[in-house]
Scaffold this active site. Structure first.
Site, PDB file in Angstrom:
ATOM      1  CE  LYS A  83       9.679  -3.307   6.386  1.00  0.00           C
ATOM      2  NZ  LYS A  83       9.118  -3.732   5.318  1.00  0.00           N
TER       3      LYS A  83
ATOM      4  CD1 TRP B 245      -1.131   0.788   1.792  1.00  0.00           C
ATOM      5  CD2 TRP B 245      -0.638   2.041   3.257  1.00  0.00           C
ATOM      6  NE1 TRP B 245      -2.390   1.042   2.716  1.00  0.00           N
ATOM      7  CE2 TRP B 245      -1.885   1.486   3.886  1.00  0.00           C
ATOM      8  CE3 TRP B 245       0.074   1.747   4.633  1.00  0.00           C
ATOM      9  CZ2 TRP B 245      -3.225   1.479   4.955  1.00  0.00           C
ATOM     10  CZ3 TRP B 245      -0.692   2.851   6.235  1.00  0.00           C
ATOM     11  CH2 TRP B 245      -1.955   2.560   6.180  1.00  0.00           C
TER      12      TRP B 245
ATOM     13  CG  HIS C  50      13.937   3.242   0.247  1.00  0.00           C
ATOM     14  ND1 HIS C  50      12.924   3.890   1.057  1.00  0.00           N
ATOM     15  CD2 HIS C  50      13.907   1.609   0.465  1.00  0.00           C
ATOM     16  CE1 HIS C  50      12.224   2.483   1.091  1.00  0.00           C
ATOM     17  NE2 HIS C  50      12.411   1.495   0.778  1.00  0.00           N
TER      18      HIS C  50
ATOM     19  CB  SER D  35       8.575  -1.750  10.457  1.00  0.00           C
ATOM     20  OG  SER D  35       9.082  -2.815   9.104  1.00  0.00           O
TER      21      SER D  35
ATOM     22  CG  ASP E 245      -4.839  -8.351   7.960  1.00  0.00           C
ATOM     23  OD1 ASP E 245      -4.122  -8.111   8.323  1.00  0.00           O
ATOM     24  OD2 ASP E 245      -6.082  -7.908   9.058  1.00  0.00           O
TER      25      ASP E 245
ATOM     26  CG  MET F 176      -1.533  -3.864  -0.158  1.00  0.00           C
ATOM     27  SD  MET F 176      -1.221  -2.869   0.704  1.00  0.00           S
ATOM     28  CE  MET F 176       0.698  -2.963  -0.509  1.00  0.00           C
TER      29      MET F 176
ATOM     30  NE  ARG G 286       7.541  -6.811  12.563  1.00  0.00           N
ATOM     31  CZ  ARG G 286       7.078  -6.298  13.552  1.00  0.00           C
ATOM     32  NH1 ARG G 286       6.470  -7.553  14.198  1.00  0.00           N
ATOM     33  NH2 ARG G 286       7.142  -4.984  14.138  1.00  0.00           N
TER      34      ARG G 286
ATOM     35  N   GLY H 276       1.941  -3.559  10.567  1.00  0.00           N
ATOM     36  CA  GLY H 276       1.394  -2.039  10.142  1.00  0.00           C
ATOM     37  C   GLY H 276       0.490  -1.747  10.647  1.00  0.00           C
TER      38      GLY H 276
END
Length: 298
Positions: free
Chosen positions: A50, A55, A112, A142, A235, A237, A260, A262
């Site tokens: 997160k 991105w 991760h 997040s 918005d 993506m 959620r 960003g």
């Protein structure tokens, strides 16, 4: 089967794995993960969960492929274009198989894993790594909302107990503090690591894409970079089913979207004054031996 009708597996429990809190979905395929054969031109996207993984993955995919082959953006979700190396979820191809099946050059792969658990072939082959870090407060918020909707992670409980667990490092993929500082320390002696900050990306996406191109040695035109900047707006993506993970069966979008807000600073809507004071005090102790600095607002 749509993500909404697929029966969800029971939530896993956290266990200690080589000193890092993990769940079995990311350790079941461990031998294959550790023996993964990286290639010199592979690019690894590494983050704590997160922190802007999707991105960064999306930006890289556009830079290398999708801008010139736009049908890629509609034909395969981002998690197939940039597979998640250590993932092994039932009825899904494993992350290592996804990565082995990639026919792109370079292969874009995400992880991760904390720096000490990354398969050694990535270091041996001197692969380039794009690491994205996000400030602890926004990252915790997040992650909390993500754990509420992601059945591949343990039940998050209430926000207060969750925040305490975050501070204690009892999270899937371990301690945020160890993760961001571990990668930061490695970067000091490893020119193949490009360390990015989520806050910088929010503040000026174009500038960060420039830096990334420079690190990768990519000569994208100003027009291409502008196109990418438009395509990777949060918005845009969030509405894109190939980017927003709405096709993943272990996630319940009725609880919370995968993407959620960003934003930087949303933590202020969650932390009480007391929580914030305790967190700051604890943070100072844990981060006192590092030169790594974060911003909690932009």
């Amino acid at each position: 089967m749509s993500a909404d009708t697929t029966p969800r597996p029971p939530r896993p429990t956290l266990s200690d794995f080589h000193g890092v809190s993990m769940v079995h979905y990311f350790t079941d395929n461990w031998e294959k993960v550790q023996n993964f054969k990286a290639r010199p031109d592979d690019i690894l996207v590494a983050t704590y969960p997160k922190a802007g993984t999707t991105w960064a993955s999306y930006i890289l995919d556009l830079l290398y492929f999708s801008l010139r082959q736009p049908d890629r953006m509609t034909s395969a979700p981002i998690y197939e274009r940039v597979p998640f190396l250590e993932m092994q979820i039932p009825n899904f191809m494993t992350g290592t198989d996804f990565a082995d099946n990639l026919d792109t050059t370079p292969r874009l792969i995400k992880t991760h894993l904390p720096v000490q658990l990354v398969p050694k072939s990535f270091w041996e082959q001197k692969c380039r790594v794009v690491y994205v870090a996000r400030n602890a407060k926004d990252n915790a918020v997040s992650y909390f909302h993500f754990d509420r909707m992601n059945f591949a992670h343990p039940e998050p409980g209430d926000w207060n107990s969750y925040l305490q667990r975050f501070m204690d490092g009892k999270m899937v993929f371990g301690s945020w503090y160890d993760h961001v500082t571990g990668w930061w320390e490695r970067k000091q002696s490893c020119p193949e690591i490009h360390y990015m900050f989520f806050e910088d990306m929010v503040e000026d996406t174009g500038r960060e894409i420039e830096k990334l191109c420079s690190f990768l040695g990519l000569g994208s035109t100003a027009e291409e970079k502008q196109q990418i900047r438009d395509l990777v707006q949060f918005d845009t993506m969030k509405k894109d089913d190939m980017a927003n993970y709405s096709t993943v069966p272990v996630m319940d979008f009725k609880v919370s979207p995968f993407m959620r807000k960003g934003k930087v600073g949303d933590w202020k809507n969650h932390f009480t004054t007391t929580q914030n004071e305790q967190f700051d005090e604890d943070y100072k102790k844990k981060m006192k031996n590092t030169t790594l600095q974060f911003r909690t607002e932009v």
